[in-house]
Design an enzyme around this catalytic site. Structure first.
Site, short mmCIF file in Angstrom:
data_model
loop_
_atom_site.label_atom_id
_atom_site.label_comp_id
_atom_site.label_asym_id
_atom_site.label_seq_id
_atom_site.Cartn_x
_atom_site.Cartn_y
_atom_site.Cartn_z
N ASP A 88 -42.61 4.22 22.73
CA ASP A 88 -42.42 3.17 23.75
C ASP A 88 -43.66 3.14 24.68
OD1 ASP A 88 -41.36 1.60 26.07
OD2 ASP A 88 -39.17 1.80 25.09
N TYR A 110 -37.25 6.95 34.28
CA TYR A 110 -38.63 7.17 35.36
C TYR A 110 -38.14 6.72 36.71
CZ TYR A 110 -43.18 6.47 37.39
OH TYR A 110 -44.23 6.61 38.19
N TYR A 111 -37.23 5.64 36.95
CA TYR A 111 -36.86 5.48 38.36
C TYR A 111 -35.76 6.15 38.80
CZ TYR A 111 -40.54 2.30 39.03
OH TYR A 111 -42.01 1.91 39.58
N HIS A 121 -37.28 -4.16 30.36
CA HIS A 121 -38.21 -4.67 29.44
C HIS A 121 -37.47 -5.48 28.40
CE1 HIS A 121 -41.69 -1.76 29.97
NE2 HIS A 121 -41.37 -2.20 31.12
N GLU A 169 -58.08 24.82 8.02
CA GLU A 169 -58.58 23.45 7.46
C GLU A 169 -57.77 23.26 6.17
OE1 GLU A 169 -62.74 23.95 7.03
OE2 GLU A 169 -62.96 22.68 8.83
N ASN A 212 -42.65 2.70 50.69
CA ASN A 212 -43.01 3.76 51.23
C ASN A 212 -42.84 4.14 52.82
OD1 ASN A 212 -45.72 2.65 49.23
ND2 ASN A 212 -44.61 4.40 48.70
N HIS A 231 -36.97 -3.56 36.60
CA HIS A 231 -38.17 -2.93 35.74
C HIS A 231 -37.54 -2.82 34.36
CE1 HIS A 231 -40.17 -1.00 39.36
NE2 HIS A 231 -38.86 -0.65 39.80
N ARG A 283 -49.42 0.34 34.50
CA ARG A 283 -49.74 1.00 35.76
C ARG A 283 -50.53 2.14 35.85
NH1 ARG A 283 -45.17 2.19 40.51
NH2 ARG A 283 -46.80 2.34 42.24
N GLN A 325 -46.17 -1.28 51.38
CA GLN A 325 -44.79 -1.57 51.01
C GLN A 325 -43.64 -0.90 51.81
OE1 GLN A 325 -43.49 -1.21 47.03
NE2 GLN A 325 -44.70 0.71 46.85
N HIS A 372 -35.37 0.56 45.33
CA HIS A 372 -36.16 0.37 46.79
C HIS A 372 -35.24 0.64 48.02
CE1 HIS A 372 -40.13 -2.06 45.40
NE2 HIS A 372 -39.58 -0.96 44.49
#
Length: 754
Positions: free
Chosen positions: A453, A275-276, A435, A684, A149, A433, A458, A146, A202
C-alpha cells in the site's frame, strides 16, 4: 445534552461530578494530571531499584540537561514543519514536559526554574503574536502554522505547568494564566471553531489541550468546552478543510467525548487509520489518565465499554512483525509502536486496563517507559518477570462507531520464524485522510511488504519538501484508486474521486473465517464505488500440501450493468525475475493516462497473455515471489513504474504490473501469490527459485458458487469453493464440478487431491 443517548449513565455522572468538583476544587492539589502527590511518593520509594524506569529517567535527564545548558529560546514563529522556529517550539514543549516530571521525581529545583522561566518567556511573547505568517492551513495557529501544533504545545505545556504549579509563586502564576494559558485556550477553541468543533484527530488534540489546562487551572468553563465542544457554533454545515474533509456534519456532537464516541468502532479501530490512530492516541490516553486521577468517579476508561483500552490493542494488532503500522489511508511507512506516543499508550493501557502481562513484552521492546505511575507499574512488572508474549493473531476489526461500516481484516499464518500476513481493507472512507481504495490489500512476509500500500505522499517535518506538509501528489496519486491493489473501472477512481460521495458508503463483510488456521478467509463486497457495478473480493491464506509456504488465493468478481474496462494493479517491491508472456518496451515513455493517478504511471512494458496462466516473478528481501493468474488471450499486461508528471521527484519510483480487461461486463480475476525459496548474497546460492504452481483454473462459477483449483509440479491439486450468496456456517451445499460431486456444510469448501 452532554453526550450520546446510549451513554446516558455517563452523561448524568459527568454533569453532576463536574459541578461537585469545581464547587469544592480538586482535593489532591498539584500535580494532578499524569502525576499525583501520592504517585510521586510511590515512585520515589522505587528509584534506583527498577532498571527500566531508572534507565528511562537517565535518558530523559540527559536530554533535559543538554537543553538547560543551551538556555531558553522562544523565537518569533515563521516556518512550516521542519523549519527552525517550528522545531524549536516543538522541542520546547517536549523538554518542558520532561523537566516538569524530573522536578517532581528528583526534586531538583533547576528543572522547576527552567519550566518557570520558559513559561514566563512564552507569557511575554504570546500576547504579541498575530496569526502565523504561513497561510496554508484551514486553521492557522500562532506559534505554529496550524492550530493543531498549537494544541500539541498546550497538551505538553499543561503537564509541565502542573508539575511546577506549587513552585511558581501566585503572582507569576497569575501572569502566566492571564497572558498565556487562558488566551491560548480561548484561541484554539472559540477562536478556531472550524478546528475545535469537529470529530477528527485535529480536534481531539484541541479538546484535550483545553481540557488539560482546565484541570490545572480549576476552570470549569474550559473543561466543559473541552468535554462537550462549543455551545454556539456558527460554522456552516458541510464546510471543508484543506484536505477535503468535512469540518462538522449537521447535528454532529463535538468535544472530547464525541471524539471518543464516533471515530472508534466497537473493536477499537480508528476510522482515519493506524497512522493517525497512533498520533491521536497520546491525547486520548493522557487526558483519560488525567481525568482518572482528578475524578475517578467518572470512570473514563469504562466509557463506550472500555473503548480506549480496546483501541490500544487494536493499534498494536495493526502492525507487522517488527511493530510497524500498516500504512492504511494517509500513513507514513516505518512508523511503529516504538514511537513516544505508543510508549505512553502501552503504559497507560497496562495500568488502567487490568495489568495484562502481554503488554509488558511490548514495553520491553520499546526499552523505555513514561515517567509516571503507569510507567513505574510497567517497569515493576518487567522487573518481577511477569512478562508474557504479545501474540498477534488473525483479527477482523470493524469500522464505524456502530461497527457497521466495513472493516480491516488481518490474516496471519506463522510457521516457525516465518510469518505471512494479509491486510485487506474493506472499510469506510476514513475521514479526510481516507483513500479511494475499496477492497484493497497489502501482503507481508515477516516485516517485508511484498505487495504494498503506497501510504501517504508527504515528507513529514522535512522542510525542503513542501514545508514538511502533504504534497499535491497525495491527492493526485496516493489517494487515487490506481495507487492501490484493487479494481479500477474505466480509469476512474472509486466514487469518481469525490470524498463527499465516498464518505456515504462502506464495503460490506461477506465472510470472515479463521476457525481453520490452514484455510483463513476474508470476503467482502462493494456495490457503490461505481454505479451499476458490483464487486466481490475473496482472499484466502491457504496452507496446503506441496508448497514450501502458504499460498494467497485472490478471487475478484465483478458484475456490471454495462461493459467496461477493468484494471487490477499489483505493486511489488523488489526486482523482477521473469515473466512467461512477451512484452514490448515502448521507444518513448508515455504516461498511462491523464487523470485519477494514471498520469503518474509510466508505461514501461506492454504485453498480452498467451497462455491460460500468466506468471510473473520477482525477488525481494532474499525471498522469491510468483503471481500466477488464470488469464485469457484478450488480457493485456502492463508493466508500469511510478514517476510520470512528477517534476519535483516527490513520488517513489515503485514498479507494478496491471492486468487489463476491456469491453467486459461480468468477469472474475483469479490469482495465486506464492512465496518461495531464498537467495543469499553471501553464499550466492538461489534455493527453490521457481514457482511450484503449474496451473491455476477457475473450475466453476455461477450465480451462487465460485471454484478454483491450484495444481503444483507434484500433481497435487488444491480445490477451493465459495458459496457466494449464502455465508451461513450451517447451510448444506452440494455441487458438481467436472463430473465430481462435492458436499459440505458452511460457506466454503477446500480439499487437496494427490
Amino acid at each position: 445534552m452532554m453526550i450520546f443517548k446510549k451513554n446516558n449513565w455517563f452523561k448524568v455522572a459527568v454533569l453532576g461530578l463536574l459541578l461537585i468538583v469545581f464547587q469544592n476544587a480538586i482535593a489532591q492539589g498539584h500535580p494532578r494530571l499524569v502525576l499525583t502527590p501520592k504517585g510521586v511518593k510511590e515512585i520515589k520509594v522505587q528509584l534506583g531499584k527498577v532498571p527500566l524506569f531508572d534507565a528511562s529517567i537517565a535518558e530523559v535527564k540527559k536530554d533535559v540537561d543538554v537543553e538547560i545548558e543551551l538556555g531558553i529560546v522562544v523565537p518569533i514563529p515563521k516556518d512550516f514543519s521542519g523549519g527552525y522556529t517550528h522545531e524549536r517550539h516543538k522541542k520546547n514543549w517536549l523538554i518542558m514536559q520532561k523537566a516538569g516530571v524530573l522536578y517532581q521525581i528528583l526534586g531538583d529545583k533547576k528543572y522547576a526554574i527552567y519550566v518557570k522561566d520558559m513559561l514566563m518567556a512564552y507569557a511575554k511573547l504570546y500576547p504579541t503574536l498575530p496569526l502565523h505568517p504561513q497561510e496554508r492551513s484551514y486553521a492557522r495557529g500562532k506559534l505554529f502554522w496550524q492550530a493543531l501544533n498549537d494544541a500539541n504545545w498546550l497538551v505538553y505545556a499543561s503537564q509541565a505547568y502542573d508539575c511546577v504549579y506549587n513552585f511558581i509563586g501566585a503572582k507569576d502564576r497569575a501572569i502566566i494564566e492571564k497572558d498565556l494559558f487562558k488566551p491560548y485556550a480561548d484561541f484554539i477553541s472559540i477562536g478556531s471553531p472550524q478546528y475545535f468543533n469537529r470529530v477528527h484527530n485535529h480536534s481531539t488534540w484541541g479538546n484535550v489541550a483545553v481540557g488539560m489546562i482546565a484541570l490545572v487551572m480549576d476552570d470549569a468553563e474550559l473543561l466543559d468546552r473541552a468535554m462537550n465542544g462549543l455551545k454556539e457554533d456558527n460554522l456552516p454545515p458541510g464546510m471543508r478543510d484543506s484536505d477535503g474533509g468535512l469540518i462538522k456534519k449537521e447535528g454532529q456532537k463535538t468535544g472530547f467525548l464525541a471524539n471518543v464516541e464516533e471515530p472508534f468502532s466497537p473493536d477499537g479501530y480508528y476510522n482515519e487509520g493506524p497512522y493517525y490512530q497512533r498520533y491521536a492516541m497520546y491525547p486520548f490516553m493522557v487526558f483519560a489518565e488525567a481525568l482518572q486521577n482528578t475524578k475517578p468517579e467518572l470512570k473514563i476508561f469504562d466509557f463506550k465499554k472500555g473503548i480506549l483500552i480496546k483501541s490500544a490493542y487494536a493499534l498494536l494488532n495493526l502492525t507487522n512483525s517488527e511493530g510497524e503500522f500498516f500504512p492504511l489511508n494517509d500513513g507514513q511507512k516505518g512508523m511503529s509502536y516504538y514511537s513516544r506516543e505508543l510508549v505512553s499508550v502501552v503504559d497507560i493501557a497496562y495500568l488502567y486496563g487490568g495489568k495484562d502481562a502481554s503488554l509488558l513484552s511490548i514495553a520491553e521492546k520499546q526499552g523505555r517507559v513514561q515517567l509516571d505511575n503507569s510507567g513505574m507499574a510497567v517497569a515493576l512488572g518487567v522487573k518481577n518477570k511477569l512478562t508474557k508474549p504479545f501474540i498477534k493473531k488473525s483479527i477482523d476489526l470493524s469500522d464505524g462507531s456502530d461497527g457497521e461500516q466495513g472493516g480491516v481484516a488481518i490474516l496471519r499464518n506463522k510457521i516457525s520464524d516465518n510469518e505471512l500476513t494479509l491486510v485487506m481493507k474493506y472499510a469506510a472512507q476514513g475521514s479526510s485522510h481516507g483513500h479511494f481504495d475499496k477492497l484493497s490489500f497489502s501482503y507481508y512476509q515477516n516485516s517485508d511488504e511484498v505487495l504494498q500500500d503506497y501510504g501517504l505522499a508527504r515528507f513529514v517535518n522535512i522542510e525542503q519538501k513542501g514545508g514538511g506538509n502533504y504534497l499535491k501528489e497525495n491527492s493526485t496519486w496516493a489517494k487515487q484508486t490506481i495507487a492501490h491493489n484493487t479494481i479500477i473501472q474505466n480509469e476512474t477512481s472509486h466514487f469518481n474521486g469525490d470524498f463527499v460521495i465516498g464518505d456515504k458508503f462502506s464495503s460490506k463483510k461477506y465472510l470472515y473465517d479463521v476457525s481453520n488456521p490452514k484455510v483463513q478467509i476474508i470476503s467482502a463486497t462493494e456495490d457503490n464505488a461505481y454505479p451499476g457495478t458490483k464487486m466481490h473480493r475473496t482472499m484466502v491464506l491457504l496452507e496446503t500440501e506441496g508448497y514450501e509456504k502458504p499460498l494467497l488465493l485472490d478471487i475478484f468478481q465483478v458484475d456490471a450493468k454495462i461493459a467496461n474496462q477493468y484494471d487490477l494493479p499489483f505493486y511489488y517491491l523488489g526486482q523482477m525475475m521473469s515473466a512467461n508472456f512477451k512484452y514490448e518496451m515502448p521507444k518513448t515513455l508515455e504516461p498511462l493516462g491523464k487523470s485519477f493517478g494514471y498520469q503518474h504511471l509510466w508505461k514501461e512494458g506492454i504485453g498480452k497473455a498467451t497462455d491460460e496462466n500468466t506468471k510473473f516473478s520477482w525477488l525481494y528481501g532474499g525471498s522469491f515471489y510468483t503471481m500466477t493468474w488464470a488469464t485469457s488471450p484478450d488480457d493485456e499486461l502492463l508493466l508500469v513504474r511510478l514517476g510520470a508528471n512528477d517534476p519535483n521527484f516527490n513520488l517513489r519510483r515503485d514498479a507494478g504490473i496491471i492486468i487489463r480487461r476491456k469491453n467486459t461486463q461480468k468477469t472474475t480475476f483469479v490469482n495465486v501469490i506464492e512465496a518461495h525459496g531464498s537467495y543469499s548474497p553471501v553464499t550466492e546460492n538461489a534455493i527453490n527459485a521457481f514457482s511450484s504452481i503449474t496451473n491455476v483454473e477457475l473450475v466453476y462459477e455461477d450465480e451462487n458458487y465460485v471454484g478454483v483449483s491450484i495444481k503444483n509440479k507434484n500433481e497435487t491439486v488444491s480445490l477451493f469453493i465459495l458459496a457466494t450468496t449464502n455465508s451461513s456456517a450451517t447451510q448444506k451445499h452440494k455441487l458438481e464440478i467436472k463430473e465430481k460431486t462435492y458436499t459440505w456444510v458452511g460457506a466454503h469448501y477446500s480439499s487437496t487431491i494427490k
